[in-house]
Design a protein around this motif. Structure first.
Motif, PDB file in Angstrom:
ATOM      1  N   LEU B   6    -134.942 -19.639   0.431  1.00  0.00           N
ATOM      2  CA  LEU B   6    -135.084 -19.899   1.897  1.00  0.00           C
ATOM      3  C   LEU B   6    -134.278 -21.086   2.281  1.00  0.00           C
ATOM      4  CD1 LEU B   6    -139.197 -20.237   2.119  1.00  0.00           C
ATOM      5  CD2 LEU B   6    -137.689 -18.114   2.645  1.00  0.00           C
ATOM      6  N   TYR B   7    -133.886 -21.173   3.528  1.00  0.00           N
ATOM      7  CA  TYR B   7    -132.888 -22.491   4.120  1.00  0.00           C
ATOM      8  C   TYR B   7    -133.379 -22.748   5.181  1.00  0.00           C
ATOM      9  CZ  TYR B   7    -129.994 -19.405   0.975  1.00  0.00           C
ATOM     10  OH  TYR B   7    -129.351 -18.612   0.066  1.00  0.00           O
ATOM     11  N   PHE B   8    -133.251 -24.026   5.490  1.00  0.00           N
ATOM     12  CA  PHE B   8    -134.040 -24.624   6.639  1.00  0.00           C
ATOM     13  C   PHE B   8    -133.055 -25.673   7.316  1.00  0.00           C
ATOM     14  CE2 PHE B   8    -137.668 -23.575   4.335  1.00  0.00           C
ATOM     15  CZ  PHE B   8    -138.475 -22.876   5.165  1.00  0.00           C
ATOM     16  N   ALA B   9    -133.305 -25.742   8.492  1.00  0.00           N
ATOM     17  CA  ALA B   9    -132.404 -26.899   9.516  1.00  0.00           C
ATOM     18  C   ALA B   9    -130.958 -26.576   9.475  1.00  0.00           C
ATOM     19  CB  ALA B   9    -133.215 -28.316   9.001  1.00  0.00           C
ATOM     20  N   SER B  10    -130.537 -27.782   9.265  1.00  0.00           N
ATOM     21  CA  SER B  10    -128.690 -27.621   9.452  1.00  0.00           C
ATOM     22  C   SER B  10    -128.153 -26.570   8.290  1.00  0.00           C
ATOM     23  CB  SER B  10    -128.077 -28.987   8.997  1.00  0.00           C
ATOM     24  OG  SER B  10    -128.550 -29.564   8.118  1.00  0.00           O
ATOM     25  N   ARG B  12    -129.485 -23.869   7.196  1.00  0.00           N
ATOM     26  CA  ARG B  12    -129.925 -22.433   7.901  1.00  0.00           C
ATOM     27  C   ARG B  12    -128.801 -22.118   8.999  1.00  0.00           C
ATOM     28  NH1 ARG B  12    -132.104 -21.973  12.366  1.00  0.00           N
ATOM     29  NH2 ARG B  12    -133.087 -23.638  12.285  1.00  0.00           N
ATOM     30  N   ARG B  56    -132.227 -31.437  -0.409  1.00  0.00           N
ATOM     31  CA  ARG B  56    -133.440 -31.397  -1.115  1.00  0.00           C
ATOM     32  C   ARG B  56    -133.838 -30.128  -1.568  1.00  0.00           C
ATOM     33  NH1 ARG B  56    -132.738 -36.321  -1.128  1.00  0.00           N
ATOM     34  NH2 ARG B  56    -133.477 -38.070  -0.228  1.00  0.00           N
ATOM     35  N   ALA B  58    -136.956 -27.192  -3.178  1.00  0.00           N
ATOM     36  CA  ALA B  58    -138.288 -27.134  -3.342  1.00  0.00           C
ATOM     37  C   ALA B  58    -138.312 -25.799  -4.230  1.00  0.00           C
ATOM     38  CB  ALA B  58    -138.989 -26.967  -2.097  1.00  0.00           C
ATOM     39  N   ALA B  77    -136.349 -22.990  -2.094  1.00  0.00           N
ATOM     40  CA  ALA B  77    -135.830 -23.595  -0.621  1.00  0.00           C
ATOM     41  C   ALA B  77    -134.646 -24.724  -0.672  1.00  0.00           C
ATOM     42  CB  ALA B  77    -136.857 -23.879   0.105  1.00  0.00           C
ATOM     43  N   PHE B  79    -132.914 -27.553   1.593  1.00  0.00           N
ATOM     44  CA  PHE B  79    -132.830 -28.280   2.950  1.00  0.00           C
ATOM     45  C   PHE B  79    -132.459 -29.491   2.898  1.00  0.00           C
ATOM     46  CE2 PHE B  79    -137.168 -27.886   1.183  1.00  0.00           C
ATOM     47  CZ  PHE B  79    -137.485 -29.197   0.976  1.00  0.00           C
ATOM     48  N   PRO B  81    -132.356 -33.637   3.764  1.00  0.00           N
ATOM     49  CA  PRO B  81    -133.404 -34.703   4.003  1.00  0.00           C
ATOM     50  C   PRO B  81    -134.523 -34.551   4.953  1.00  0.00           C
ATOM     51  CG  PRO B  81    -131.397 -35.805   3.017  1.00  0.00           C
ATOM     52  CD  PRO B  81    -131.123 -34.271   3.340  1.00  0.00           C
ATOM     53  N   VAL B  82    -135.557 -34.877   4.923  1.00  0.00           N
ATOM     54  CA  VAL B  82    -136.793 -34.552   5.940  1.00  0.00           C
ATOM     55  C   VAL B  82    -136.665 -35.694   6.788  1.00  0.00           C
ATOM     56  CG1 VAL B  82    -137.954 -33.237   4.282  1.00  0.00           C
ATOM     57  CG2 VAL B  82    -138.733 -35.540   4.671  1.00  0.00           C
TER      58      VAL B  82
END
Lengths: 141, 85
Positions: B6-10, B12, B56, B58, B77, B79, B81-82
């Motif tokens: 999975l890829y998130f935020a920037s 993705r 980061r 997971a 995943a 992503f 840093p939150v």
């Protein structure tokens, strides 16, 4: 204990009353985070977010007397002055409630998988993580 | 070995992809190996997953360091840093 990741707004007063119902509770400390100045969209990692928050709350419970606790974090499109996050911690005395509330917020900032994208005049941009947030979380170690 | 990534935020956005199932070669055993394997696709992959990018990771929804092992069926995943709270 209540953990909710949601798009809807929340009523902080109602949540504080709901976390205050046990007769052994003498103190409730709460924090509300708001959107400051710039509209934004919050993205998160469904599943991991709830899991990460539950771990942070468990960690707080192992350090301080926490009788009840509510954490609500919103995601999706938010406008300036909108509420983003609520942490309400109920304990026997204020010391534990204050400390656990601040601890949960500091860890949320560095461990819970949320990302803010601000809608600035120059266009949308992802908010960069701040080293000050890591420093705030580090001091609890 | 099949894993879900999975890829998130920037990340993705740069990759134009939020999730994929990948069958990994035998030499991919850790998060760091997987990152390097994905980077070898070139283009946006080489850029978004470059070593210089602070990311980061997971495994099965727990944050882990690059040396963490991955096994068949894991949900991995990547992503930035939150920035919640």
């Amino acid at each position: 204990m209540k953990i909710s990741v949601q798009t809807e707004d929340f009523d902080a007063g109602l949540e504080i009353r709901n976390v205050s119902r046990h007769s052994s509770i003498g103190a409730v400390a709460s924090f509300v985070g708001l959107v400051r100045e710039v509209a934004m969209t919050l993205e998160h990692y469904p599943g991991m977010t709830e899991r990460a928050i539950a771990k942070i709350v468990d960690d707080a419970k192992s350090r301080w007397q926490v009788i009840d606790c509510t954490v609500i974090h919103r995601y999706g499109a938010l406008l300036p002055n909108d509420q983003i996050v609520l942490v309400a911690v109920a304990g026997g005395h204020r010391g534990d409630a204050f400390a656990a509330c601040e601890f949960i917020m500091d860890y949320l900032k560095t461990q819970a998988p949320f990302w803010k994208k601000e809608q600035t005049a120059e266009g949308a941009r992802w908010v960069e993580a701040k080293s000050a947030d890591d420093t705030a979380a580090e001091r609890w170690k | 070995m099949k894993v879900k990534v999975l890829y998130f935020a920037s990340v993705r956005e740069k990759l134009g992809k939020d999730a994929e199932d990948i069958d990994l070669p035998a030499n991919v055993a850790t998060i760091a190996d997987l990152r390097s394997h994905l980077r070898s696709r070139g283009g946006a992959w080489a850029d978004a997953l470059a070593d210089s990018k602070l990311l980061r990771t997971a495994v099965n929804q727990d944050m882990v360091p690059p040396a963490a092992a991955i096994k068949a069926g894991d949900e991995v995943a990547f992503f930035p840093p939150v920035t919640g709270g």
